[in-house]
Design an enzyme around this catalytic site. Sequence first.
Site, mmCIF file in Angstrom:
data_model
loop_
_atom_site.group_PDB
_atom_site.id
_atom_site.type_symbol
_atom_site.label_atom_id
_atom_site.label_comp_id
_atom_site.label_asym_id
_atom_site.label_seq_id
_atom_site.Cartn_x
_atom_site.Cartn_y
_atom_site.Cartn_z
ATOM 1 N N ASP A 143 -53.574 -107.756 20.620
ATOM 2 C CA ASP A 143 -55.133 -107.675 20.968
ATOM 3 C C ASP A 143 -55.559 -108.413 22.030
ATOM 4 O OD1 ASP A 143 -55.409 -105.914 18.809
ATOM 5 O OD2 ASP A 143 -56.012 -107.688 17.327
ATOM 6 N N ILE A 160 -12.697 -95.816 35.804
ATOM 7 C CA ILE A 160 -13.728 -94.841 35.795
ATOM 8 C C ILE A 160 -14.232 -94.611 37.264
ATOM 9 C CG2 ILE A 160 -16.433 -94.991 35.639
ATOM 10 C CD1 ILE A 160 -15.847 -96.856 33.335
ATOM 11 N N PHE A 161 -13.915 -95.547 38.316
ATOM 12 C CA PHE A 161 -14.247 -95.560 39.811
ATOM 13 C C PHE A 161 -13.341 -94.234 39.976
ATOM 14 C CE2 PHE A 161 -13.325 -96.919 44.113
ATOM 15 C CZ PHE A 161 -14.566 -96.750 44.628
ATOM 16 N N HIS A 171 -62.082 -105.196 13.421
ATOM 17 C CA HIS A 171 -62.093 -104.380 14.395
ATOM 18 C C HIS A 171 -63.153 -103.086 14.162
ATOM 19 C CE1 HIS A 171 -58.659 -105.744 16.892
ATOM 20 N NE2 HIS A 171 -57.780 -105.492 16.065
ATOM 21 N N GLU A 212 -58.278 -105.879 10.309
ATOM 22 C CA GLU A 212 -58.581 -104.201 10.596
ATOM 23 C C GLU A 212 -60.018 -104.017 10.391
ATOM 24 O OE1 GLU A 212 -56.428 -102.995 12.456
ATOM 25 O OE2 GLU A 212 -54.782 -104.137 12.116
HETATM 26 ZN ZN ZN Z 1 -55.754 -106.149 15.790
#
Ligand code: ZN
Length: 595
Positions: free
Chosen positions: A500, A138-139, A428, A425
């Site tokens: 959270d 590669i080099f 929240h 949920e």
């Molecule tokens: Zn959450």
Amino acid sequence: MSKKNPKNKMLLSTVILTIILAIIIAVATYFAMQNNKNKEDKEIAYTDLIKEISYGNIEKIEMTVNSTSIKVKVKNNEEEKKSIVPNTQAFIELVQQKVAEGNEIELIQKPQNVWAKIPETLFSLFPTIIMIALFVMIFKMQGLGDKGEVYEETERKTKVSFNDVAGLEEEKDELIEIVDFLKQPEEYTKMGAKIPKGVLLYGKPGTGKTLIAKAIAGEANVPFISMSGSEFIEMFAGLGASRVRKLFDKARKLAPCIVFIDEIDAIGSRRTTNSGAESENNQTLNQLLVEMDGFSSEETIIVLAATNRPEMLDKALLRPGRFDRQVTIGSPDLKGREEILKIHAKEMKLADEVSFESIAEDTAGFTGAELANILNEAAILATKKKHEKITNQDIDEAVKKVTVGIEKHSRVISEKDKKLTAYHEAGHAVVSQFLPTQTDVKEVSIIPRGMAGGYTMYKSNEDKFYISKTEMEEKLIALLGGRAAEKIALNDISTGASNDLEVATQIARDMITVYGMNDRIGPISLKDNDSPTGMQMFGDNMEDYVGQEVKKMIDTAYNDAQTILKQNMDKLDKIAEVLIEKEKISEEEFKKFFA
Ligand code: ZN
Ligand code: ADP
């Protein structure tokens, strides 16, 4: 293939080398497998060996010092078997005990045989040898490439113009001067003005830095040569510096032109003199400085460089005559987002109902690249669903896909998990409903998406410059609403709140150390942790204080979230129930619970 093009030749040799390598690897794998197979019949597992010893079925054991591999001879069996002993000392003791008990076992301990190990060692080195060979190849090819046409793609003139860059009006105003310098450098030099050499573009990834650099080249109708800072950082010493040299050789030939260096922080971070990688970095950076100091203003090469970590840059880069101009490319505002969407939707079939304005409203904080991505995802979704045109629904789905990941309907969820997610949920959502600074809930879902088991989506904030302390405190309460609901409703807590907690802790920490919002610590910036202006200069206890205050803030937020939920248990229960049943609640449905 008829013409002797160096590029074709390189391609051909690469193909041949790849084939040869593939064959070598295949053969080696075959032999390795053969070897393993033989081992299998002749090998005896350690646990079986212990059993056989206690049954008295082993006649002879041959061990080599410093080796866990042993040979054993089983009674009435000609062939010797191999085994691996996890702890040789313990094994020897065990055998000696058996012998003492009257078992006839011949235990032979041989000195280490260095020569016998050679084939094995060679074999284990084989992959390394191949890797080294590959690197060398590669080099060499890179060497070829440098003389050849690595930059072919990028040195062409671009057709990108300022019209393709949406929303960045002030930035364009700042940069239009550069276009003029490139178009008529003599006018400026006649007047005695020095043409700037370098402009640094600061901004998050995807905000259009590359795009605007291309547009400058396009507007001025000059070649655009580009490279990324990370490409300069090579594993071979000196290559980075030589690449910089070649890049500028090229630029000198093509002047007037634009040289664009993306991710310049990869080479231009502050110089230190410790590790090898860093000194390689230094060489590359030094070369860049030499080149920039080297070309005269008649050559009209303008170097544009992009970074999203300006604080990392070596100050030497910012000196006059180098990158002495800096332009910040921010995330687009509402109008900017609308315009970016319009540009990218030009070739798309959109239903009449689709409003760019409303998408823009829902995507505060998104970069140009993210917006382009959303439209593309929407087009893919519309195609999959065989819609005639891209609908609002496709776009909504695309926004969610880009922000939270795709819905995973196929994942099987237990009733217990479903209940937990529903309460989390709902927690929240209910909590944030009672926090004046928090935006309205847009959707609550317990269908897994991306990494999340469920999500509560809020309406996007209007674009604003500042966030108040109250808003941040309330954000903490909303974030902890999920965990609080689990605790109150199910009297247990889960791992579901980890993200959270991570976000909340970071916000609390920033409030104290970055924004100076904590009364005990005061309006002090403790941001720069490593420098003498960091926490240390305030004495040994500062870190403890910060930790204590973070904890206090999080505890308060958690308590507040629980208080709100306890006062609204009926709503929490009802919303969780609906979620378990329907999996998703829309903005309108959610609002009805609070009517
Ligand atoms: Zn959450
Ligand atoms: P950066 O170099 O800042 O990481 P890019 O210039 O590579 O960002 O942007 C990626 C893509 O995002 C662009 O090719 C373009 O499609 C889109 N994009 C970003 N910003 C804008 C903008 N202001 N106007 C139009 N398209 C944009």
